[in-house]
Write a protein that holds these residues in place. Structure first.
Motif, PDB file in Angstrom:
ATOM      1  N   SER A  71     -47.617   3.997 -19.067  1.00 52.97           N
ATOM      2  CA  SER A  71     -48.693   4.497 -19.850  1.00 52.97           C
ATOM      3  C   SER A  71     -49.015   3.559 -20.930  1.00 52.97           C
ATOM      4  N   THR A  72     -50.316   3.603 -21.369  1.00 57.29           N
ATOM      5  CA  THR A  72     -50.864   2.724 -22.457  1.00 57.29           C
ATOM      6  C   THR A  72     -50.937   3.532 -23.755  1.00 57.29           C
ATOM      7  N   GLU A  73     -50.364   4.829 -23.602  1.00 54.16           N
ATOM      8  CA  GLU A  73     -50.252   5.676 -24.775  1.00 54.16           C
ATOM      9  C   GLU A  73     -48.878   5.489 -25.519  1.00 54.16           C
ATOM     10  N   SER A  74     -47.962   4.935 -24.962  1.00 52.39           N
ATOM     11  CA  SER A  74     -46.731   4.505 -25.529  1.00 52.39           C
ATOM     12  C   SER A  74     -46.486   2.970 -25.843  1.00 52.39           C
ATOM     13  N   PRO A  75     -46.045   2.941 -27.005  1.00 51.10           N
ATOM     14  CA  PRO A  75     -45.438   1.486 -27.408  1.00 51.10           C
ATOM     15  C   PRO A  75     -44.241   1.042 -26.187  1.00 51.10           C
ATOM     16  N   HIS A  98     -51.598  -3.766 -21.975  1.00 53.85           N
ATOM     17  CA  HIS A  98     -50.613  -3.385 -23.032  1.00 53.85           C
ATOM     18  C   HIS A  98     -50.746  -3.941 -24.557  1.00 53.85           C
ATOM     19  N   HIS A  99     -51.361  -4.863 -24.554  1.00 57.79           N
ATOM     20  CA  HIS A  99     -51.411  -5.799 -25.728  1.00 57.79           C
ATOM     21  C   HIS A  99     -50.367  -6.563 -25.906  1.00 57.79           C
ATOM     22  N   THR A 100     -49.826  -7.387 -25.359  1.00 58.74           N
ATOM     23  CA  THR A 100     -48.494  -7.779 -25.561  1.00 58.74           C
ATOM     24  C   THR A 100     -48.536  -8.923 -26.696  1.00 58.74           C
ATOM     25  N   LYS A 101     -47.454  -8.679 -27.320  1.00 60.34           N
ATOM     26  CA  LYS A 101     -47.338  -9.349 -28.843  1.00 60.34           C
ATOM     27  C   LYS A 101     -45.699  -9.936 -28.741  1.00 60.34           C
ATOM     28  N   PHE A 102     -45.690 -11.062 -29.394  1.00 58.43           N
ATOM     29  CA  PHE A 102     -44.370 -11.814 -29.349  1.00 58.43           C
ATOM     30  C   PHE A 102     -43.648 -12.118 -30.577  1.00 58.43           C
ATOM     31  N   ILE A 103     -42.061 -12.166 -30.224  1.00 55.24           N
ATOM     32  CA  ILE A 103     -41.439 -12.418 -31.420  1.00 55.24           C
ATOM     33  C   ILE A 103     -41.245 -14.001 -31.128  1.00 55.24           C
ATOM     34  N   SER A 104     -41.715 -14.760 -31.976  1.00 53.93           N
ATOM     35  CA  SER A 104     -41.711 -16.362 -31.579  1.00 53.93           C
ATOM     36  C   SER A 104     -41.009 -17.119 -32.986  1.00 53.93           C
ATOM     37  N   LYS A 105     -40.693 -18.155 -32.549  1.00 56.09           N
ATOM     38  CA  LYS A 105     -40.068 -19.068 -33.641  1.00 56.09           C
ATOM     39  C   LYS A 105     -41.035 -19.484 -34.569  1.00 56.09           C
ATOM     40  N   MET A 106     -40.745 -20.091 -35.961  1.00 50.60           N
ATOM     41  CA  MET A 106     -41.543 -20.146 -36.752  1.00 50.60           C
ATOM     42  C   MET A 106     -42.378 -21.336 -36.460  1.00 50.60           C
ATOM     43  N   GLU A 107     -41.671 -22.572 -35.752  1.00 50.12           N
ATOM     44  CA  GLU A 107     -42.184 -23.712 -35.661  1.00 50.12           C
ATOM     45  C   GLU A 107     -43.706 -23.822 -34.557  1.00 50.12           C
ATOM     46  N   LEU A 108     -43.761 -22.476 -33.887  1.00 49.03           N
ATOM     47  CA  LEU A 108     -44.787 -22.425 -32.920  1.00 49.03           C
ATOM     48  C   LEU A 108     -46.112 -21.800 -33.807  1.00 49.03           C
ATOM     49  N   GLY A 109     -45.824 -21.662 -34.952  1.00 48.45           N
ATOM     50  CA  GLY A 109     -47.133 -21.219 -35.522  1.00 48.45           C
ATOM     51  C   GLY A 109     -47.979 -22.276 -36.394  1.00 48.45           C
ATOM     52  N   LYS A 110     -47.809 -23.588 -36.041  1.00 47.93           N
ATOM     53  CA  LYS A 110     -48.700 -24.618 -36.403  1.00 47.93           C
ATOM     54  C   LYS A 110     -48.655 -25.645 -35.570  1.00 47.93           C
ATOM     55  N   ALA A 143     -42.027  -4.336 -35.684  1.00 43.83           N
ATOM     56  CA  ALA A 143     -41.690  -3.495 -34.955  1.00 43.83           C
ATOM     57  C   ALA A 143     -42.667  -1.859 -35.030  1.00 43.83           C
ATOM     58  N   GLN A 144     -42.694  -1.791 -36.604  1.00 42.78           N
ATOM     59  CA  GLN A 144     -43.522  -0.961 -37.172  1.00 42.78           C
ATOM     60  C   GLN A 144     -44.915  -1.005 -36.762  1.00 42.78           C
ATOM     61  N   TYR A 145     -45.505  -2.053 -36.754  1.00 41.38           N
ATOM     62  CA  TYR A 145     -46.686  -2.566 -36.124  1.00 41.38           C
ATOM     63  C   TYR A 145     -46.815  -1.997 -34.762  1.00 41.38           C
ATOM     64  N   ILE A 146     -45.758  -2.175 -34.001  1.00 44.27           N
ATOM     65  CA  ILE A 146     -45.863  -1.889 -32.616  1.00 44.27           C
ATOM     66  C   ILE A 146     -45.838  -0.269 -32.433  1.00 44.27           C
ATOM     67  N   GLU A 147     -45.135   0.202 -33.209  1.00 45.52           N
ATOM     68  CA  GLU A 147     -44.966   1.638 -33.011  1.00 45.52           C
ATOM     69  C   GLU A 147     -46.479   2.472 -33.497  1.00 45.52           C
ATOM     70  N   ASP A 148     -46.812   1.785 -34.689  1.00 47.89           N
ATOM     71  CA  ASP A 148     -48.340   2.377 -35.012  1.00 47.89           C
ATOM     72  C   ASP A 148     -49.395   2.175 -34.007  1.00 47.89           C
ATOM     73  N   THR A 149     -49.404   1.139 -33.549  1.00 49.90           N
ATOM     74  CA  THR A 149     -50.637   0.787 -32.650  1.00 49.90           C
ATOM     75  C   THR A 149     -50.313   0.884 -31.059  1.00 49.90           C
ATOM     76  N   LYS A 150     -49.075   1.305 -30.575  1.00 48.02           N
ATOM     77  CA  LYS A 150     -48.976   1.778 -29.163  1.00 48.02           C
ATOM     78  C   LYS A 150     -48.986   0.344 -28.190  1.00 48.02           C
ATOM     79  N   ARG A 151     -48.629  -0.803 -28.917  1.00 53.20           N
ATOM     80  CA  ARG A 151     -48.797  -1.868 -28.335  1.00 53.20           C
ATOM     81  C   ARG A 151     -47.510  -2.422 -27.837  1.00 53.20           C
ATOM     82  N   ALA A 152     -47.276  -3.754 -27.360  1.00 54.70           N
ATOM     83  CA  ALA A 152     -46.191  -4.143 -26.454  1.00 54.70           C
ATOM     84  C   ALA A 152     -45.331  -5.396 -27.115  1.00 54.70           C
ATOM     85  N   ALA A 153     -44.264  -5.189 -27.751  1.00 51.10           N
ATOM     86  CA  ALA A 153     -43.141  -6.339 -28.083  1.00 51.10           C
ATOM     87  C   ALA A 153     -42.748  -6.923 -26.896  1.00 51.10           C
TER      88      ALA A 153
END
Length: 246
Positions: A71-75, A98-110, A143-153
């Protein structure tokens, strides 16, 4: 002979890969700033599709086996073993609804065209693994963002990539935080096989003819393990690792 052939093919692949990242960087910027999240998400999806297709230059094939209607209605909390950076685009593409989002290391942000921009603006979280005062609150907010938006971590609990396909022990802290702060989530375990073979010779030349396989396992409700998160971690770790071929 196969390794010799991989030298020119790797050059062609890296040229296509680099050009794609450079081209899509301003496209992402325009989509995000002019049209918002949905347009930016579409541009990222197309980018992942292109990155997958360009690996065909190396004879790479992808199989993504998912027998479940999720389901896309559940995170979601997507948990997978980690063998190479070639784990990422297939998960993003095949699980895109499911709008996948990642926990990534800081170095990849630039410093990485397209990739860094998406990590900063697409809903993922960048953490400093050596600084718990930064990383723990960042993961909680994510995590709160994933819970609120029903997306995927998406999380790779091994922490680092396996260079030979052999899985490493799961680190539990990140998973425990996600389970606690995304209580309505479904956990989706995924076993990944053979992506490490893309780098069997190192970054240059690359391995040819790799068949990378993804197997999605039965989703599990976090709520069923509310009082026993470590039991849930042990269960999904066993499920994932029992389906890895080394």
């Amino acid at each position: 002979m196969l390794k010799l052939l991989s030298y020119p093919l790797t050059c062609i692949y890296y040229l296509l890969f680099g050009l794609t990242l450079v081209i899509f960087h301003p496209i992402q910027w325009i989509c995000f700033n002019a049209f918002g999240y949905k347009a930016h998400k579409l541009s990222v999806d197309i980018l992942q599709f292109c990155l997958l297709k360009f690996t065909h230059v190396l004879g790479t094939r992808f199989s993504f086996y998912n027998p479940y209607t999720i389901s896309t209605e559940s995170p979601l909390i997507i948990v997978a073993n980690h063998q190479s950076l070639y784990d990422i685009s297939p998960i993003m593409w095949y699980m895109r609804k499911h709008h996948t989002k990642f926990i990534s290391k800081m170095e990849l942000g630039k410093g990485i065209p397209s990739v860094s921009y998406n990590l900063r603006h697409g809903g993922s979280v960048l953490i400093d693994r050596k600084n718990s005062r930064q990383s723990l609150p960042a993961i909680k907010a994510f995590a709160q963002y994933i819970e609120d938006t029903k997306r995927a971590a998406v999380i790779f609990p091994e922490g680092t990539r396996s260079k030979n396909g052999s899985p490493k022990p799961f680190q539990t802290k990140g998973l425990e935080l996600l389970f606690k702060h995304v209580p309505s989530a479904l956990v989706v375990p995924i076993s990944i096989n053979n992506s490490w073979k893309m780098l069997r010779y190192g970054k240059f030349p690359m391995g040819l003819g790799t068949h990378i396989k993804f197997e999605v396992h039965e989703p599990v409700k976090v709520s069923e393990f509310k009082n026993n998160p470590l039991d849930l971690i042990a269960q999904i770790e066993t499920t994932i690792k029992n389906n890895i071929s080394v």
